[in-house]
Design an enzyme around this catalytic site. Sequence first.
Site, mmCIF file in Angstrom:
data_model
loop_
_atom_site.group_PDB
_atom_site.id
_atom_site.type_symbol
_atom_site.label_atom_id
_atom_site.label_comp_id
_atom_site.label_asym_id
_atom_site.label_seq_id
_atom_site.Cartn_x
_atom_site.Cartn_y
_atom_site.Cartn_z
ATOM 1 N N ARG A 51 0.829 -1.138 -0.144
ATOM 2 C CA ARG A 51 0.143 -0.160 0.068
ATOM 3 C C ARG A 51 0.815 1.410 0.017
ATOM 4 O O ARG A 51 0.526 2.289 -0.909
ATOM 5 C CB ARG A 51 -0.713 0.052 1.174
ATOM 6 C CG ARG A 51 -1.838 0.367 1.811
ATOM 7 C CD ARG A 51 -1.985 -0.686 2.884
ATOM 8 N NE ARG A 51 -1.251 -1.877 2.992
ATOM 9 C CZ ARG A 51 -1.786 -3.028 2.647
ATOM 10 N NH1 ARG A 51 -3.090 -3.099 2.284
ATOM 11 N NH2 ARG A 51 -1.068 -3.965 2.880
ATOM 12 N N THR A 52 1.728 1.373 0.855
ATOM 13 C CA THR A 52 2.530 2.651 1.065
ATOM 14 C C THR A 52 2.905 2.970 -0.353
ATOM 15 O O THR A 52 2.975 4.203 -0.894
ATOM 16 C CB THR A 52 3.538 2.499 2.072
ATOM 17 O OG1 THR A 52 2.868 2.154 3.164
ATOM 18 C CG2 THR A 52 4.334 4.082 2.342
ATOM 19 N N ARG A 101 11.511 3.708 2.216
ATOM 20 C CA ARG A 101 11.184 2.755 3.228
ATOM 21 C C ARG A 101 12.400 1.961 3.543
ATOM 22 O O ARG A 101 13.039 1.529 2.341
ATOM 23 C CB ARG A 101 10.130 1.888 3.200
ATOM 24 C CG ARG A 101 9.793 0.939 4.217
ATOM 25 C CD ARG A 101 8.527 0.060 3.941
ATOM 26 N NE ARG A 101 7.518 0.974 4.453
ATOM 27 C CZ ARG A 101 6.134 0.507 4.538
ATOM 28 N NH1 ARG A 101 5.993 -0.865 4.082
ATOM 29 N NH2 ARG A 101 5.266 1.439 4.991
ATOM 30 N N HIS A 129 6.309 6.275 10.946
ATOM 31 C CA HIS A 129 5.800 6.097 9.783
ATOM 32 C C HIS A 129 4.831 7.244 9.671
ATOM 33 O O HIS A 129 3.611 7.067 9.629
ATOM 34 C CB HIS A 129 4.980 4.723 9.645
ATOM 35 C CG HIS A 129 4.583 4.334 8.517
ATOM 36 N ND1 HIS A 129 4.428 5.155 7.648
ATOM 37 C CD2 HIS A 129 4.071 3.175 7.931
ATOM 38 C CE1 HIS A 129 4.054 4.365 6.267
ATOM 39 N NE2 HIS A 129 3.736 3.126 6.660
HETATM 40 C C1 NCD Z 1 2.314 -0.604 8.076
HETATM 41 C C2 NCD Z 1 3.810 -0.529 8.255
HETATM 42 O O1 NCD Z 1 4.414 -0.702 6.961
HETATM 43 O O2 NCD Z 1 4.476 -0.083 9.297
HETATM 44 N N1 NCD Z 1 1.558 -0.818 6.990
HETATM 45 C C3 NCD Z 1 1.645 0.312 6.059
HETATM 46 O O3 NCD Z 1 2.583 1.130 5.975
HETATM 47 N N2 NCD Z 1 0.407 0.443 5.579
HETATM 48 C C4 NCD Z 1 1.904 -1.746 9.022
HETATM 49 C C5 NCD Z 1 2.480 -2.987 9.198
HETATM 50 O O4 NCD Z 1 3.174 -3.267 8.353
HETATM 51 O O5 NCD Z 1 1.852 -3.784 9.945
#
Ligand code: NCD
Length: 365
Positions: A51-52, A101, A129
């Site tokens: 998603r991100t 990331r 985050h």
């Molecule tokens: C989160 C993350 O990457 O920290 N996911 C995200 O970015 N939507 C949460 C997770 O991985 O549990």
Amino acid sequence: MHHLIDITDLTVAELDEVIELALDIAKDRPKYNKKCADKTLATLFYEPSTRTRLSFEAAMLELGGNVLGFSDATTSSVTKGETLSDTIKVINSFADMIAMRHYNDGSALVASRNTRIPIINGGDGSHCHPTQTLADLLTIKRELGRLDNLVVGMCGDLKFGRTVHSLTRALMRREGIEFVFISPRQLDMPSYMKHEVAAAGFKYREVEDMESVMPELDVLYMTRVQKERFYNPAEYERLKDTYILNSDKLRAAKEKMAVLHPLPRVNEIAIEVDEDPRAAYFRQVENGKFIRMALICKLFDWRGSDKENPQMHGAMIDPEGMKCPNPKCISYVENVPQIIHLVSKEHDKYRCVYCETSVVKAPQE
Ligand code: NCD
């Protein structure tokens, strides 16, 4: 230069501006479809993400911009031993903004010290985050109509879950927030976060079961147990299914409560809950795209400002010569002289500027 490394890099006024813009984008998308026509966003994802990364890319494409990058660090020069600092310097020649990331805590701050273009932290280890927090805030605002006077339950892996750290920090700058941290003791909120909450004058409670607090909550923020951050796989197996939200448990909740989850979900929310009008987690994904569109626009607008990384205020080489005790801190990995072992002092305690772990001979985290 304006970066987003930690959610507090934005003032409350700036944060509200980003939220307002996202609300307008959600209402009138065509108005923004050429806003970044001549711009390129690089997405550098050293750690898995669906998603991100796609959310950043979808956001940039909807703004009429271009995207490039990688979603698998094994295809980048990191496998040849390139430092993060060098990779960032190289990408500066190819893009106008970087969303990244990385598995090491503090990595985004290191990137921001090696760049001429804005850096957005899409998750640094178990540390922060902030863009997920923007999505969370927009979701709370759209679901409940306010960001003040809320009882917010955060449930699951509060130790390794970076989203709850950033969200707590963001909500600490609002009025009348009461925090309920719901976790097994082994996965409780890091002590630096709890100190911050208390020092800011907010009430927080720590409980191990969700049922007893359910009727009080306005927001229930569920999280997955972060398997990849455990040192001991047996410990993960023991803790992974501690919480499972189902329709039965939701019966005790307020009619207007909002259930959020940054996703991916593993077992912590039963599928049946998806049908409940309080289940906001898929709407949260769409909000994530709108708010990233807004953030990208604002960071370009603010590019001329000479804002410093607040994290670097008062940064110094540790006077006691101690090392950051966190083996996942970027300061262990990134072998660049100016990166190593910088600390800042707060309330007579030293903390690593990158991952914020305490480096005093004091009670352990
Ligand atoms: C989160 C993350 O990457 O920290 N996911 C995200 O970015 N939507 C949460 C997770 O991985 O549990």
